[in-house]
Write a protein that holds these residues in place. Structure first.
Motif, PDB file in Angstrom:
ATOM      1  N   SER A 161       0.852  -1.189   0.000  1.00 15.38           N
ATOM      2  CA  SER A 161       0.000   0.000   0.000  1.00 15.38           C
ATOM      3  C   SER A 161       0.885   1.237   0.000  1.00 15.38           C
ATOM      4  CB  SER A 161      -0.909   0.020   1.232  1.00 15.38           C
ATOM      5  OG  SER A 161      -1.811  -1.059   1.229  1.00 15.38           O
ATOM      6  N   PHE A 162       0.615   2.136  -0.922  1.00  7.77           N
ATOM      7  CA  PHE A 162       1.319   3.412  -0.990  1.00  7.77           C
ATOM      8  C   PHE A 162       0.290   4.506  -0.771  1.00  7.77           C
ATOM      9  CE2 PHE A 162       2.926   6.994  -3.727  1.00  7.77           C
ATOM     10  CZ  PHE A 162       3.934   7.384  -2.862  1.00  7.77           C
ATOM     11  N   ASN A 163       0.402   5.223   0.338  1.00  4.27           N
ATOM     12  CA  ASN A 163      -0.598   6.237   0.644  1.00  4.27           C
ATOM     13  C   ASN A 163       0.048   7.457   1.282  1.00  4.27           C
ATOM     14  OD1 ASN A 163      -0.266   5.493   3.432  1.00  4.27           O
ATOM     15  ND2 ASN A 163      -1.724   3.832   3.111  1.00  4.27           N
ATOM     16  N   GLY A 164      -0.738   8.475   1.455  1.00  9.69           N
ATOM     17  CA  GLY A 164      -0.215   9.685   2.065  1.00  9.69           C
ATOM     18  C   GLY A 164      -1.066  10.894   1.773  1.00  9.69           C
ATOM     19  N   PHE A 165      -0.501  12.056   2.043  1.00  9.50           N
ATOM     20  CA  PHE A 165      -1.220  13.316   1.834  1.00  9.50           C
ATOM     21  C   PHE A 165      -0.208  14.420   1.549  1.00  9.50           C
ATOM     22  CE2 PHE A 165       0.150  13.803   6.165  1.00  9.50           C
ATOM     23  CZ  PHE A 165       0.374  15.163   6.303  1.00  9.50           C
ATOM     24  N   PHE A 166      -0.713  15.553   1.058  1.00 11.89           N
ATOM     25  CA  PHE A 166       0.086  16.773   1.020  1.00 11.89           C
ATOM     26  C   PHE A 166      -0.793  17.939   1.453  1.00 11.89           C
ATOM     27  CE2 PHE A 166      -1.779  16.974  -3.255  1.00 11.89           C
ATOM     28  CZ  PHE A 166      -2.166  18.311  -3.334  1.00 11.89           C
ATOM     29  N   ASP A 167      -0.188  18.884   2.129  1.00  9.46           N
ATOM     30  CA  ASP A 167      -0.846  20.125   2.548  1.00  9.46           C
ATOM     31  C   ASP A 167      -0.031  21.309   2.060  1.00  9.46           C
ATOM     32  OD1 ASP A 167      -2.955  18.968   3.986  1.00  9.46           O
ATOM     33  OD2 ASP A 167      -1.812  18.901   5.851  1.00  9.46           O
ATOM     34  N   PRO A 186       4.387  10.739   2.390  1.00  5.88           N
ATOM     35  CA  PRO A 186       4.119   9.473   1.700  1.00  5.88           C
ATOM     36  C   PRO A 186       4.532   8.289   2.574  1.00  5.88           C
ATOM     37  CG  PRO A 186       6.066  10.529   0.794  1.00  5.88           C
ATOM     38  CD  PRO A 186       5.465  11.511   1.740  1.00  5.88           C
ATOM     39  N   GLN A 187       3.736   7.225   2.514  1.00  7.18           N
ATOM     40  CA  GLN A 187       3.996   6.006   3.280  1.00  7.18           C
ATOM     41  C   GLN A 187       3.970   4.799   2.349  1.00  7.18           C
ATOM     42  OE1 GLN A 187       0.893   5.774   6.203  1.00  7.18           O
ATOM     43  NE2 GLN A 187       1.947   7.159   7.599  1.00  7.18           N
ATOM     44  N   LEU A 188       4.801   3.803   2.658  1.00  5.21           N
ATOM     45  CA  LEU A 188       4.800   2.538   1.935  1.00  5.21           C
ATOM     46  C   LEU A 188       4.703   1.413   2.963  1.00  5.21           C
ATOM     47  CD1 LEU A 188       5.092   1.102  -0.826  1.00  5.21           C
ATOM     48  CD2 LEU A 188       7.558   0.980  -0.360  1.00  5.21           C
ATOM     49  N   TRP A 189       3.674   0.547   2.807  1.00  6.08           N
ATOM     50  CA  TRP A 189       3.406  -0.523   3.761  1.00  6.08           C
ATOM     51  C   TRP A 189       3.438  -1.883   3.076  1.00  6.08           C
ATOM     52  CZ3 TRP A 189       3.286   0.915   8.695  1.00  6.08           C
ATOM     53  CH2 TRP A 189       2.879   2.226   9.022  1.00  6.08           C
ATOM     54  N   PRO A 224      12.750  10.644   7.581  1.00  6.47           N
ATOM     55  CA  PRO A 224      12.236   9.292   7.343  1.00  6.47           C
ATOM     56  C   PRO A 224      11.982   8.547   8.659  1.00  6.47           C
ATOM     57  CG  PRO A 224      14.599   9.335   7.050  1.00  6.47           C
ATOM     58  CD  PRO A 224      14.193  10.759   7.355  1.00  6.47           C
ATOM     59  N   THR A 225      11.076   7.563   8.611  1.00 10.25           N
ATOM     60  CA  THR A 225      10.785   6.738   9.779  1.00 10.25           C
ATOM     61  C   THR A 225      10.742   5.276   9.388  1.00 10.25           C
ATOM     62  OG1 THR A 225       8.359   6.584   9.611  1.00 10.25           O
ATOM     63  CG2 THR A 225       9.266   8.587  10.597  1.00 10.25           C
ATOM     64  N   LEU A 226      10.873   4.399  10.382  1.00  7.51           N
ATOM     65  CA  LEU A 226      10.497   2.998  10.289  1.00  7.51           C
ATOM     66  C   LEU A 226       9.240   2.815  11.098  1.00  7.51           C
ATOM     67  CD1 LEU A 226      13.964   1.235  10.758  1.00  7.51           C
ATOM     68  CD2 LEU A 226      12.725   1.618   8.609  1.00  7.51           C
ATOM     69  N   ALA A 227       8.259   2.032  10.596  1.00  7.79           N
ATOM     70  CA  ALA A 227       6.957   2.055  11.222  1.00  7.79           C
ATOM     71  C   ALA A 227       6.273   0.691  11.212  1.00  7.79           C
ATOM     72  CB  ALA A 227       6.053   3.075  10.513  1.00  7.79           C
ATOM     73  N   ALA A 228       5.362   0.522  12.175  1.00  4.85           N
ATOM     74  CA  ALA A 228       4.486  -0.641  12.246  1.00  4.85           C
ATOM     75  C   ALA A 228       3.059  -0.149  12.418  1.00  4.85           C
ATOM     76  CB  ALA A 228       4.893  -1.557  13.394  1.00  4.85           C
ATOM     77  N   LYS A 229       2.101  -0.856  11.835  1.00  8.09           N
ATOM     78  CA  LYS A 229       0.690  -0.462  11.917  1.00  8.09           C
ATOM     79  C   LYS A 229      -0.172  -1.691  12.177  1.00  8.09           C
ATOM     80  CE  LYS A 229      -1.404   0.600   8.041  1.00  8.09           C
ATOM     81  NZ  LYS A 229      -1.891   1.355   6.857  1.00  8.09           N
ATOM     82  N   TRP A 230      -1.075  -1.557  13.129  1.00  5.47           N
ATOM     83  CA  TRP A 230      -2.069  -2.608  13.400  1.00  5.47           C
ATOM     84  C   TRP A 230      -3.444  -2.043  13.068  1.00  5.47           C
ATOM     85  CZ3 TRP A 230      -1.551  -7.703  14.643  1.00  5.47           C
ATOM     86  CH2 TRP A 230      -2.742  -8.389  14.931  1.00  5.47           C
ATOM     87  N   SER A 231      -4.161  -2.706  12.163  1.00  4.29           N
ATOM     88  CA  SER A 231      -5.479  -2.254  11.722  1.00  4.29           C
ATOM     89  C   SER A 231      -6.567  -3.098  12.390  1.00  4.29           C
ATOM     90  CB  SER A 231      -5.616  -2.380  10.200  1.00  4.29           C
ATOM     91  OG  SER A 231      -4.625  -1.598   9.557  1.00  4.29           O
ATOM     92  N   PHE A 232      -7.665  -2.443  12.754  1.00  2.00           N
ATOM     93  CA  PHE A 232      -8.774  -3.116  13.428  1.00  2.00           C
ATOM     94  C   PHE A 232      -9.967  -3.255  12.484  1.00  2.00           C
ATOM     95  CE2 PHE A 232      -6.236  -1.085  16.658  1.00  2.00           C
ATOM     96  CZ  PHE A 232      -6.123  -2.065  17.643  1.00  2.00           C
TER      97      PHE A 232
END
Length: 232
Positions: A161-167, A186-189, A224-232
């Motif tokens: 998944s490639f998602n994100g936003f711009f303001d 931008p995020q890549l999961w 940049p970050t390293l990340a983890a995501k848990w979806s419900f």
């Protein structure tokens, strides 16, 4: 940390049973600190509601930021279902900078999607009120604008998944001599629930890159970050 793509097109989705929540943890590679994000999206008959809360840790809590938005679309069955009325509030605080300026936004959102909903996007044009903002001469400059784009792209049968936003917005900052600010995240999961036997493990691992101009300071910055995501 960021605004994510769950609010993209909820008012367009025919099934009102769809909702989404997730918790994210990001490790900032540049600062060596952590940020958590709690996010919720829920559509209903009149549109959709979205919020997220960011909290920064280093190692204790050093800041918090909150956004709450509402898409109003009472005409979902019409040919104008791609258009909604957007209202939003932003605010937060930081141990170093104190309270952030409260922001109140209102405008219109255009949304679209691919035939299979694997690619979605939106674009919002909004009036932005930032009470208490003044220019270098002390003149009140609370009346501003913001343009926001949001996207979500799924690839390889939802493995990636490639998602994100711009303001892009206007905000007078006399202490750094700027008044226009741009930020994108931008995020890549990699979605691990696609592994055989892991269908109920709603864990994603990935990265985010915060790119900004005149946001954390004058000029361009990349974090940049390293990340983890848990979806419900």
């Amino acid at each position: 940390m960021s605004r994510f793509t769950l609010l993209l097109f909820g008012f367009l989705i025919p099934s009102l049973a769809i909702s989404a929540q997730n918790i994210q943890l990001h490790y900032d590679l540049g600062r060596g600190s952590f940020t958590s994000t709690v996010e919720m999206f829920r559509p209903d008959a009149g549109g959709s509601t979205y919020f997220f809360v960011d909290m920064d840790y280093n190692p204790r809590v050093t800041g918090a930021y909150f956004e709450l938005s509402r898409e109003l679309c009472f005409w979902k069955e019409s040919k104008a279902d791609w258009l909604s009325v957007h209202i939003e509030y932003n605010g937060g605080l930081d141990t170093a900078a104190g309270s952030y300026n409260n922001s109140w936004l209102g405008g219109l959102t255009y949304s679209g999607h691919s035939e299979d909903w694997s690619k979605t996007w939106s674009l919002s044009a909004m009036y932005k009120a930032i009470p208490g903002t003044r220019d270098a001469l002390g003149k009140c400059q609370m009346h501003n604008f913001q343009i926001t784009g949001v996207w979500n792209l799924d690839f390889f049968n939802h493995w990636l998944s490639f998602n994100g936003f711009f303001d892009l917005w206007r905000e007078h900052r006399p202490w750094q001599g700027t008044e226009f600010i741009f930020m994108t995240e931008p995020q890549l999961w990699v979605n691990l629930r696609n592994i055989k036997g892991w269908e109920k493990i709603n864990l994603s691992l990935g990265t985010e890159v915060e790119l900004s101009a005149n946001f954390v300071g004058k000029g361009f910055h990349a974090m940049p970050t390293l990340a983890a995501k848990w979806s419900f």
